[in-house]
Design a protein around this motif. Structure first.
Motif, PDB file in Angstrom:
ATOM      1  N   ALA A  22       0.833  -1.209   0.000  1.00 47.47           N
ATOM      2  CA  ALA A  22       0.000   0.000   0.000  1.00 47.47           C
ATOM      3  C   ALA A  22       0.864   1.254   0.000  1.00 47.47           C
ATOM      4  O   ALA A  22       0.576   2.225  -0.718  1.00 47.47           O
ATOM      5  CB  ALA A  22      -0.923  -0.012   1.218  1.00 47.47           C
ATOM      6  N   ALA A  23       1.933   1.244   0.813  1.00 41.79           N
ATOM      7  CA  ALA A  23       2.812   2.416   0.894  1.00 41.79           C
ATOM      8  C   ALA A  23       3.594   2.627  -0.395  1.00 41.79           C
ATOM      9  O   ALA A  23       3.631   3.737  -0.941  1.00 41.79           O
ATOM     10  CB  ALA A  23       3.776   2.269   2.072  1.00 41.79           C
ATOM     11  N   THR A  24       4.212   1.560  -0.907  1.00 39.94           N
ATOM     12  CA  THR A  24       5.066   1.726  -2.083  1.00 39.94           C
ATOM     13  C   THR A  24       4.260   2.049  -3.333  1.00 39.94           C
ATOM     14  O   THR A  24       4.557   3.006  -4.051  1.00 39.94           O
ATOM     15  CB  THR A  24       5.921   0.470  -2.320  1.00 39.94           C
ATOM     16  N   PHE A  25       3.199   1.274  -3.611  1.00 32.99           N
ATOM     17  CA  PHE A  25       2.387   1.540  -4.801  1.00 32.99           C
ATOM     18  C   PHE A  25       1.697   2.897  -4.683  1.00 32.99           C
ATOM     19  O   PHE A  25       1.629   3.657  -5.657  1.00 32.99           O
ATOM     20  CB  PHE A  25       1.336   0.436  -4.977  1.00 32.99           C
ATOM     21  N   GLY A  26       1.149   3.182  -3.478  1.00 30.54           N
ATOM     22  CA  GLY A  26       0.452   4.447  -3.292  1.00 30.54           C
ATOM     23  C   GLY A  26       1.359   5.644  -3.495  1.00 30.54           C
ATOM     24  O   GLY A  26       0.989   6.616  -4.155  1.00 30.54           O
ATOM     25  N   LEU A  27       2.582   5.571  -2.958  1.00 27.92           N
ATOM     26  CA  LEU A  27       3.509   6.697  -3.077  1.00 27.92           C
ATOM     27  C   LEU A  27       4.100   6.799  -4.478  1.00 27.92           C
ATOM     28  O   LEU A  27       4.372   7.903  -4.958  1.00 27.92           O
ATOM     29  CB  LEU A  27       4.619   6.565  -2.029  1.00 27.92           C
ATOM     30  N   VAL A  28       4.303   5.648  -5.137  1.00 28.62           N
ATOM     31  CA  VAL A  28       4.768   5.683  -6.528  1.00 28.62           C
ATOM     32  C   VAL A  28       3.724   6.358  -7.411  1.00 28.62           C
ATOM     33  O   VAL A  28       4.055   7.040  -8.387  1.00 28.62           O
ATOM     34  CB  VAL A  28       5.079   4.250  -7.036  1.00 28.62           C
TER      35      VAL A  28
ATOM     36  N   MET B 281      11.356   4.810   5.670  1.00 28.69           N
ATOM     37  CA  MET B 281      10.334   5.221   4.704  1.00 28.69           C
ATOM     38  C   MET B 281       9.426   6.301   5.308  1.00 28.69           C
ATOM     39  O   MET B 281       9.013   7.238   4.612  1.00 28.69           O
ATOM     40  CB  MET B 281       9.499   4.016   4.278  1.00 28.69           C
ATOM     41  N   ALA B 282       9.120   6.165   6.605  1.00 27.01           N
ATOM     42  CA  ALA B 282       8.304   7.182   7.280  1.00 27.01           C
ATOM     43  C   ALA B 282       9.009   8.536   7.266  1.00 27.01           C
ATOM     44  O   ALA B 282       8.371   9.582   7.062  1.00 27.01           O
ATOM     45  CB  ALA B 282       8.015   6.743   8.716  1.00 27.01           C
ATOM     46  N   LEU B 283      10.332   8.529   7.479  1.00 23.13           N
ATOM     47  CA  LEU B 283      11.099   9.767   7.433  1.00 23.13           C
ATOM     48  C   LEU B 283      11.004  10.404   6.043  1.00 23.13           C
ATOM     49  O   LEU B 283      10.850  11.626   5.911  1.00 23.13           O
ATOM     50  CB  LEU B 283      12.560   9.487   7.787  1.00 23.13           C
ATOM     51  N   GLY B 284      11.090   9.573   4.997  1.00 21.04           N
ATOM     52  CA  GLY B 284      10.957  10.095   3.636  1.00 21.04           C
ATOM     53  C   GLY B 284       9.608  10.758   3.411  1.00 21.04           C
ATOM     54  O   GLY B 284       9.517  11.806   2.759  1.00 21.04           O
ATOM     55  N   CYS B 285       8.539  10.160   3.964  1.00 22.04           N
ATOM     56  CA  CYS B 285       7.209  10.764   3.839  1.00 22.04           C
ATOM     57  C   CYS B 285       7.115  12.064   4.633  1.00 22.04           C
ATOM     58  O   CYS B 285       6.478  13.023   4.187  1.00 22.04           O
ATOM     59  CB  CYS B 285       6.144   9.775   4.309  1.00 22.04           C
TER      60      CYS B 285
ATOM     61  N   SER C 196      11.462  19.239  -7.401  1.00 22.28           N
ATOM     62  CA  SER C 196      12.445  18.159  -7.265  1.00 22.28           C
ATOM     63  C   SER C 196      13.368  18.373  -6.070  1.00 22.28           C
ATOM     64  O   SER C 196      13.937  17.412  -5.541  1.00 22.28           O
ATOM     65  CB  SER C 196      13.276  18.043  -8.549  1.00 22.28           C
ATOM     66  N   ASN C 197      13.502  19.630  -5.621  1.00 17.19           N
ATOM     67  CA  ASN C 197      14.363  19.900  -4.466  1.00 17.19           C
ATOM     68  C   ASN C 197      13.836  19.254  -3.194  1.00 17.19           C
ATOM     69  O   ASN C 197      14.585  19.005  -2.245  1.00 17.19           O
ATOM     70  CB  ASN C 197      14.494  21.414  -4.263  1.00 17.19           C
ATOM     71  N   VAL C 198      12.524  18.972  -3.140  1.00 16.83           N
ATOM     72  CA  VAL C 198      11.923  18.285  -1.998  1.00 16.83           C
ATOM     73  C   VAL C 198      11.645  16.822  -2.324  1.00 16.83           C
ATOM     74  O   VAL C 198      11.904  15.930  -1.522  1.00 16.83           O
ATOM     75  CB  VAL C 198      10.619  18.986  -1.566  1.00 16.83           C
ATOM     76  N   ILE C 199      11.131  16.581  -3.519  1.00 13.43           N
ATOM     77  CA  ILE C 199      10.703  15.233  -3.883  1.00 13.43           C
ATOM     78  C   ILE C 199      11.884  14.279  -4.015  1.00 13.43           C
ATOM     79  O   ILE C 199      11.814  13.120  -3.599  1.00 13.43           O
ATOM     80  CB  ILE C 199       9.889  15.266  -5.190  1.00 13.43           C
ATOM     81  N   ILE C 200      13.000  14.733  -4.592  1.00 19.11           N
ATOM     82  CA  ILE C 200      14.150  13.840  -4.744  1.00 19.11           C
ATOM     83  C   ILE C 200      14.690  13.389  -3.387  1.00 19.11           C
ATOM     84  O   ILE C 200      14.884  12.184  -3.166  1.00 19.11           O
ATOM     85  CB  ILE C 200      15.247  14.491  -5.606  1.00 19.11           C
ATOM     86  N   PRO C 201      14.963  14.297  -2.417  1.00 17.93           N
ATOM     87  CA  PRO C 201      15.380  13.809  -1.091  1.00 17.93           C
ATOM     88  C   PRO C 201      14.353  12.870  -0.463  1.00 17.93           C
ATOM     89  O   PRO C 201      14.715  11.868   0.157  1.00 17.93           O
ATOM     90  CB  PRO C 201      15.535  15.098  -0.277  1.00 17.93           C
ATOM     91  N   SER C 202      13.073  13.172  -0.623  1.00 17.34           N
ATOM     92  CA  SER C 202      12.025  12.329  -0.044  1.00 17.34           C
ATOM     93  C   SER C 202      12.040  10.932  -0.651  1.00 17.34           C
ATOM     94  O   SER C 202      11.983   9.930   0.064  1.00 17.34           O
ATOM     95  CB  SER C 202      10.658  12.986  -0.271  1.00 17.34           C
ATOM     96  N   THR C 203      12.139  10.843  -1.978  1.00 16.44           N
ATOM     97  CA  THR C 203      12.131   9.534  -2.630  1.00 16.44           C
ATOM     98  C   THR C 203      13.426   8.767  -2.371  1.00 16.44           C
ATOM     99  O   THR C 203      13.413   7.539  -2.263  1.00 16.44           O
ATOM    100  CB  THR C 203      11.907   9.667  -4.149  1.00 16.44           C
ATOM    101  N   VAL C 204      14.552   9.485  -2.276  1.00 18.15           N
ATOM    102  CA  VAL C 204      15.828   8.802  -1.988  1.00 18.15           C
ATOM    103  C   VAL C 204      15.782   8.159  -0.608  1.00 18.15           C
ATOM    104  O   VAL C 204      16.193   7.003  -0.421  1.00 18.15           O
ATOM    105  CB  VAL C 204      17.014   9.785  -2.090  1.00 18.15           C
TER     106      VAL C 204
ATOM    107  N   ALA D 258      -1.478  13.824   2.646  1.00 22.82           N
ATOM    108  CA  ALA D 258      -1.302  12.437   2.205  1.00 22.82           C
ATOM    109  C   ALA D 258       0.068  11.903   2.626  1.00 22.82           C
ATOM    110  O   ALA D 258       0.183  10.758   3.085  1.00 22.82           O
ATOM    111  CB  ALA D 258      -1.459  12.353   0.687  1.00 22.82           C
ATOM    112  N   PHE D 259       1.100  12.710   2.469  1.00 21.06           N
ATOM    113  CA  PHE D 259       2.434  12.292   2.914  1.00 21.06           C
ATOM    114  C   PHE D 259       2.476  12.115   4.431  1.00 21.06           C
ATOM    115  O   PHE D 259       3.096  11.180   4.948  1.00 21.06           O
ATOM    116  CB  PHE D 259       3.487  13.318   2.487  1.00 21.06           C
ATOM    117  N   TYR D 260       1.796  13.012   5.147  1.00 23.23           N
ATOM    118  CA  TYR D 260       1.795  12.924   6.613  1.00 23.23           C
ATOM    119  C   TYR D 260       1.080  11.654   7.079  1.00 23.23           C
ATOM    120  O   TYR D 260       1.572  10.954   7.972  1.00 23.23           O
ATOM    121  CB  TYR D 260       1.116  14.161   7.201  1.00 23.23           C
ATOM    122  N   LEU D 261      -0.067  11.350   6.475  1.00 27.42           N
ATOM    123  CA  LEU D 261      -0.791  10.133   6.840  1.00 27.42           C
ATOM    124  C   LEU D 261       0.049   8.896   6.542  1.00 27.42           C
ATOM    125  O   LEU D 261       0.083   7.943   7.328  1.00 27.42           O
ATOM    126  CB  LEU D 261      -2.116  10.061   6.083  1.00 27.42           C
TER     127      LEU D 261
END
Length: 502
Positions: free
Chosen positions: A282-288, A344-348, A360-368, A481-484
Motif C-alpha cells: 500500500a505504501a510503495t504503490f500508493g507513493l509511486v 520510509m516514514a522519514l521520507g514521507c 524536485s528539491n523536496v521530492i528527490i530527497p524524499s524519494t531517496v 497524504a504524505f503525513y498520513l
C-alpha cells in the motif's frame, strides 16, 4: 564454502531469468502512467475510458496470481514460465500496434494474465533453487527487480513517450522477454506435470476467486472516479466481490480440492509477514502513484521531467542491494524491517510540508530516503515470511505474498487518491471562505479597486485568485497524504517488532 551452499550455474541462470520476468511484469503496472494522455488521444478515448488501460492489466494480474502454484502443479514450472513469457511478449507487441481502445483493453487483459505468473514464480525459483545461506541474496535481487521496475516504469515510459512514441513503451519488453525465454529454456528442467488435476480442479473455487479479486480490483481502481458507494456500479461490484471472495475462502479452507494453501496464513510468521507485506505494498504503490501525480498536477512537470526526478529512487536501491545479504548476517531481520519502515516514514515526513517551491528539491530527497528503507523491508520481510516453511509450499507462499502485496498496493493507491481529492476540497473551502468581494485586502488586488463582478478585469483577477487558492489547497492536500503515510509507516515499524526472528 560447504557443498550444500554451492549454487550451480543452471540454478543462477534460472533465478536471474525469473528476475527478468519479475522486472517486466512489475514495470508494466507503472509504465503506462506517464503515457496515458498520449495513448488516450491516439485511441480517441476519454480520461475515464483510458483509465481502463491500467485497470484491465491490474484486474487480470491480481486474478491470476493465486492460480500460479496450481498451474505449476498441472503443467510444470518450465511450461508455465515459457508459455507465460511468450504470451506476455506477443501481447506486448500487439499493444504497441493497437488501433482502438477496445483492442488495447483486451490485449492488456491478456498481458496482465500472462505477466501475473512471472512475479510469484520468480520468488518460487529463489526459494527452491537457492540454499538457505543464499536466500537473503536472492531476496535482495528480488527486491531490486521490483523496486527498480516501479521507479523505471514512469521514468522510461515518460522518456520514450516524449522522445519517440507511446508505442515504444510496449516494445521495450522485448529484450528482457527474450532473455527470460532463453534462460528458462536452458536452465529449468522439464517435468511431466499432473494433467489429471485439470479434471479434479475446483472450478467453482477458481471462478469465485477470479470474479471476487477482479471485482475488488475494479472497486478500488474506479471507486474514486465514480464517487464510491454513491454509484450503483461500485455497489454492485462490491457485492459481487464480497460474495465471491467468501465462497473462494470457504472452498480453500474446507473444500476437498483447494488450489492454494490459505492455511499458511495461520502460521505466525508467515501470517504477520504477509499482513506487513500488504501494508508495504500500500505504501510503495500508493507513493509511486502520488509523486508523479503531484509533480504533474501541481508543479507542471512533463513526463520526461517526472522520469528524471525518479531516477535517484531506483539508483539508491541499486547501490544498496549488494549490501543487504551482509546486513542480514549482521543484524536481526525484524530490526531491519522496523528500520526500513521508519526510514520510509522519514521520507514521507520530508514531503509533508509542501510549498509552491517544493519541486524536485523536496521530492528527490524524499524519494531517496524512501528508496533506502524500501529494500530493507522487502528483503528481510520476505526471508522472515518463508523461514521454516517446507519448500513444497513455496508456490502457495510466493503466490499469497505477491497477491497480498498487489492488493495492498491497489488499496493504498485508492486511499491516497481519495484522500487528496477530499482534502483538496476541504482546504479550498477553508482558504476561500474568507475571500469576498467586500474584503479590503482582496479589493486592493482588483484592478482599480473595482468590485463589479461582471467587469472583465475583475473576472480575470478573480479567476487567478481562484487558481491560487486551488494550488494552495492541493499543496496542503498532498502534504496531508504524505503525513498520513508517515504515521501509517511508523505504526508498521512498531508492529514489525512482533515478528519472530526464529
Amino acid at each position: 564454502m560447504s557443498a550444500e551452499d554451492k549454487v550451480s550455474l543452471r540454478a543462477w541462470v534460472a533465478v536471474i531469468g525469473g528476475l527478468f520476468g519479475c522486472f517486466m511484469a512489475g514495470m508494466n503496472v507503472h509504465v503506462t502512467s506517464a503515457a496515458l494522455p498520449e495513448i488516450e488521444g491516439a485511441l480517441g478515448a476519454s480520461f475515464e475510458e483510458g483509465s481502463w488501460i491500467s485497470t484491465a492489466y491490474l484486474v487480470a494480474e491480481i486474478s491470476m496470481i493465486p492460480l500460479t502454484a496450481w498451474l505449476v502443479q498441472v503443467f510444470s514450472l518450465r511450461r508455465v514460465m515459457l508459455v507465460g513469457s511468450a504470451v506476455f511478449l506477443v501481447s506486448s507487441v500487439s499493444c504497441a500496434m493497437a488501433g482502438s481502445l477496445e483492442a488495447m483493453i483486451a490485449l492488456r487483459v491478456i498481458q496482465g494474465a500472462s505477466g501475473a505468473v512471472l512475479i510469484p514464480l520468480s520468488m518460487q525459483l529463489i526459494i527452491t533453487e537457492l540454499p538457505a545461506s543464499r536466500l537473503a541474496l536472492g531476496m535482495a535481487l528480488f527486491s531490486l527487480s521490483n523496486s527498480v521496475a516501479q521507479a523505471a516504469g514512469p521514468s522510461i515510459g515518460g522518456w520514450l513517450t516524449d522522445m519517440y512514441s507511446w508505442r515504444w513503451i510496449f516494445l521495450l519488453q522485448l529484450p528482457p522477454g527474450v532473455a527470460l525465454l532463453a534462460a528458462v529454456a536452458w536452465s529449468i528442467k522439464g517435468q511431466a506435470g499432473d494433467r489429471a488435476a485439470l479434471r479434479r480442479a475446483d472450478w467453482l473455487g477458481i471462478a469465485a476467486m477470479a470474479l471476487g479479486l477482479g471485482a475488488l480490483q475494479v472497486v478500488l481502481e474506479e471507486g474514486g472516479r465514480k464517487d464510491w458507494f454513491e454509484s450503483r456500479f461500485i455497489v454492485g461490484f462490491s457485492i459481487v466481490a464480497v460474495i465471491a471472495l467468501a465462497l473462494f475462502i470457504q472452498r480453500q479452507l474446507w473444500g476437498e480440492r483447494p488450489f492454494i494453501n490459505l492455511r499458511l496464513l495461520g502460521s505466525y510468521n508467515f501470517g504477520v509477514s504477509s499482513l506487513a507485506m500488504a501494508v508495504f505494498g500500500a505504501a510503495t504503490f500508493g507513493l509511486v502513484f502520488l509523486v508523479p501525480n503531484y509533480l504533474s498536477l501541481v508543479q507542471g512537470y512533463s513526463a520526461s521531467e517526472i522520469g528524471k526526478s525518479l531516477i535517484a529512487y531506483g539508483m539508491v536501491q541499486l547501490l544498496l542491494a549488494p549490501l543487504l545479504p551482509r546486513l542480514m548476517r549482521w543484524l536481526n531481520a525484524k530490526l531491519l524491517v522496523a528500520s526500513g519502515f521508519a526510514i520510509m516514514a522519514l521520507g514521507c515526513w520530508l514531503g509533508s510540508t509542501l510549498t509552491v517551491d517544493s519541486g524536485s528539491n523536496v521530492i528527490i530527497p524524499s524519494t531517496v530516503v524512501r528508496g533506502i528503507g524500501q529494500p530493507l523491508i522487502m528483503v528481510a520481510l520476505s526471508v522472515l515470511a518463508v523461514k521454516g516453511l517446507d519448500k513444497a509450499q513455496a508456490g502457495s507462499a510466493s503466490a499469497l505474498i505477491s497477491m497480498l502485496r498487489n492488493l495492498g498496493g491497489a488499496l493504498g493507491t485508492a486511499l491516497l487518491t481519495q484522500l487528496v481529492s477530499q482534502r483538496e476540497r476541504f482546504h479550498s473551502v477553508r482558504v476561500g471562505e474568507g475571500l469576498t468581494l467586500f474584503d479590503g485586502a482582496l479589493q486592493q488586488r482588483l484592478p482599480g479597486g473595482m468590485v463589479d463582478p461582471q467587469s472583465p478585469q475583475v473576472m480575470q483577477t478573480l479567476a487567478l485568485i481562484d487558481q491560487s487558492v486551488r494550488e494552495q489547497a492541493y499543496l496542503m492536500a498532498y502534504s496531508d497524504a504524505f503525513y498520513l503515510s508517515c504515521v501509517a509507516l511508523l505504526a508498521c515499524a512498531a508492529a514489525s517488532l512482533l515478528l519472530r526472528s526464529r
